[in-house]
Design a protein around this motif. Sequence first.
Motif, mmCIF file in Angstrom:
data_model
loop_
_atom_site.group_PDB
_atom_site.id
_atom_site.type_symbol
_atom_site.label_atom_id
_atom_site.label_comp_id
_atom_site.label_asym_id
_atom_site.label_seq_id
_atom_site.Cartn_x
_atom_site.Cartn_y
_atom_site.Cartn_z
ATOM 1 N N MET A 34 0.820 -1.130 -0.075
ATOM 2 C CA MET A 34 0.046 -0.012 -0.094
ATOM 3 C C MET A 34 0.836 1.195 -0.076
ATOM 4 O O MET A 34 0.632 2.410 -0.621
ATOM 5 C CB MET A 34 -0.819 -0.016 1.175
ATOM 6 C CG MET A 34 -2.169 -1.127 1.204
ATOM 7 S SD MET A 34 -3.343 -0.831 2.244
ATOM 8 C CE MET A 34 -2.625 -1.085 3.989
ATOM 9 N N SER A 35 1.918 1.323 0.739
ATOM 10 C CA SER A 35 2.834 2.465 0.868
ATOM 11 C C SER A 35 3.494 2.728 -0.519
ATOM 12 O O SER A 35 3.482 3.635 -0.980
ATOM 13 C CB SER A 35 4.160 2.030 1.844
ATOM 14 O OG SER A 35 5.001 3.122 1.731
ATOM 15 N N VAL A 37 2.059 1.764 -3.426
ATOM 16 C CA VAL A 37 1.070 2.363 -4.537
ATOM 17 C C VAL A 37 0.778 3.765 -4.123
ATOM 18 O O VAL A 37 0.947 4.401 -4.907
ATOM 19 C CB VAL A 37 -0.148 1.210 -4.024
ATOM 20 C CG1 VAL A 37 -1.298 2.047 -4.897
ATOM 21 C CG2 VAL A 37 0.084 -0.141 -4.719
ATOM 22 N N ILE A 38 0.731 4.203 -2.973
ATOM 23 C CA ILE A 38 0.479 5.586 -2.531
ATOM 24 C C ILE A 38 1.556 6.341 -3.087
ATOM 25 O O ILE A 38 1.135 7.397 -3.681
ATOM 26 C CB ILE A 38 0.379 5.788 -1.083
ATOM 27 C CG1 ILE A 38 -1.102 4.863 -0.547
ATOM 28 C CG2 ILE A 38 0.019 6.999 -0.744
ATOM 29 C CD1 ILE A 38 -2.259 5.323 -1.240
ATOM 30 N N GLN A 39 2.859 5.969 -2.975
ATOM 31 C CA GLN A 39 3.877 6.856 -3.279
ATOM 32 C C GLN A 39 4.028 7.068 -4.663
ATOM 33 O O GLN A 39 4.311 7.926 -5.070
ATOM 34 C CB GLN A 39 5.349 6.566 -2.544
ATOM 35 C CG GLN A 39 5.343 6.431 -1.152
ATOM 36 C CD GLN A 39 6.677 6.023 -0.464
ATOM 37 O OE1 GLN A 39 7.477 5.285 -1.330
ATOM 38 N NE2 GLN A 39 7.102 6.263 0.781
ATOM 39 N N LYS A 40 3.579 5.967 -5.431
ATOM 40 C CA LYS A 40 3.928 5.889 -6.870
ATOM 41 C C LYS A 40 2.599 7.081 -7.300
ATOM 42 O O LYS A 40 2.914 7.631 -8.329
ATOM 43 C CB LYS A 40 3.460 4.540 -7.243
ATOM 44 C CG LYS A 40 3.635 4.303 -8.885
ATOM 45 C CD LYS A 40 3.385 2.871 -9.507
ATOM 46 C CE LYS A 40 3.588 2.809 -10.885
ATOM 47 N NZ LYS A 40 3.277 1.527 -11.520
ATOM 48 N N PHE A 42 0.530 9.086 -5.665
ATOM 49 C CA PHE A 42 0.561 10.404 -4.998
ATOM 50 C C PHE A 42 1.752 10.509 -4.521
ATOM 51 O O PHE A 42 1.815 10.605 -3.146
ATOM 52 C CB PHE A 42 -0.541 10.151 -4.037
ATOM 53 C CG PHE A 42 -1.942 9.823 -4.447
ATOM 54 C CD1 PHE A 42 -2.766 10.589 -4.956
ATOM 55 C CD2 PHE A 42 -2.486 8.490 -4.168
ATOM 56 C CE1 PHE A 42 -4.183 10.176 -5.603
ATOM 57 C CE2 PHE A 42 -3.638 8.200 -4.756
ATOM 58 C CZ PHE A 42 -4.522 9.060 -5.373
ATOM 59 N N GLU A 44 4.699 12.981 -3.064
ATOM 60 C CA GLU A 44 4.685 14.401 -2.248
ATOM 61 C C GLU A 44 5.137 15.395 -3.186
ATOM 62 O O GLU A 44 6.129 15.433 -4.041
ATOM 63 C CB GLU A 44 5.910 14.024 -1.033
ATOM 64 C CG GLU A 44 5.016 13.277 0.212
ATOM 65 C CD GLU A 44 6.179 13.429 1.285
ATOM 66 O OE1 GLU A 44 6.695 14.651 1.595
ATOM 67 O OE2 GLU A 44 6.202 12.610 2.262
#
Length: 80
Positions: A34-35, A37-40, A42, A44
């Motif tokens: 999940m981390s 996927v989120i970093q890919k 969305f 920062e």
Amino acid sequence: MSASLMQQGFDLMLFGMGTVFVFLTLLVVSVTVMSSVIQKFFPEAEPEARPGPSPAAPAQVNDPKLIAILQAAIEQHRNK
């Protein structure tokens, strides 16, 4: 009979510890995925560079009223 109960207890202990180990392993893997996927999807946003005083430079205070207030606050703190 005692050996049978001990064997059942040992089997139950291994089953319980195995279940917890598998659950925690799946939890770590799912959080890692999940981390990623989120970093890919969305990333920062990079902070904007704002011009201003450097953190190492002390602020210059030229207001005599503010200096008097600060001195009174420091004296009151030291007198406690």
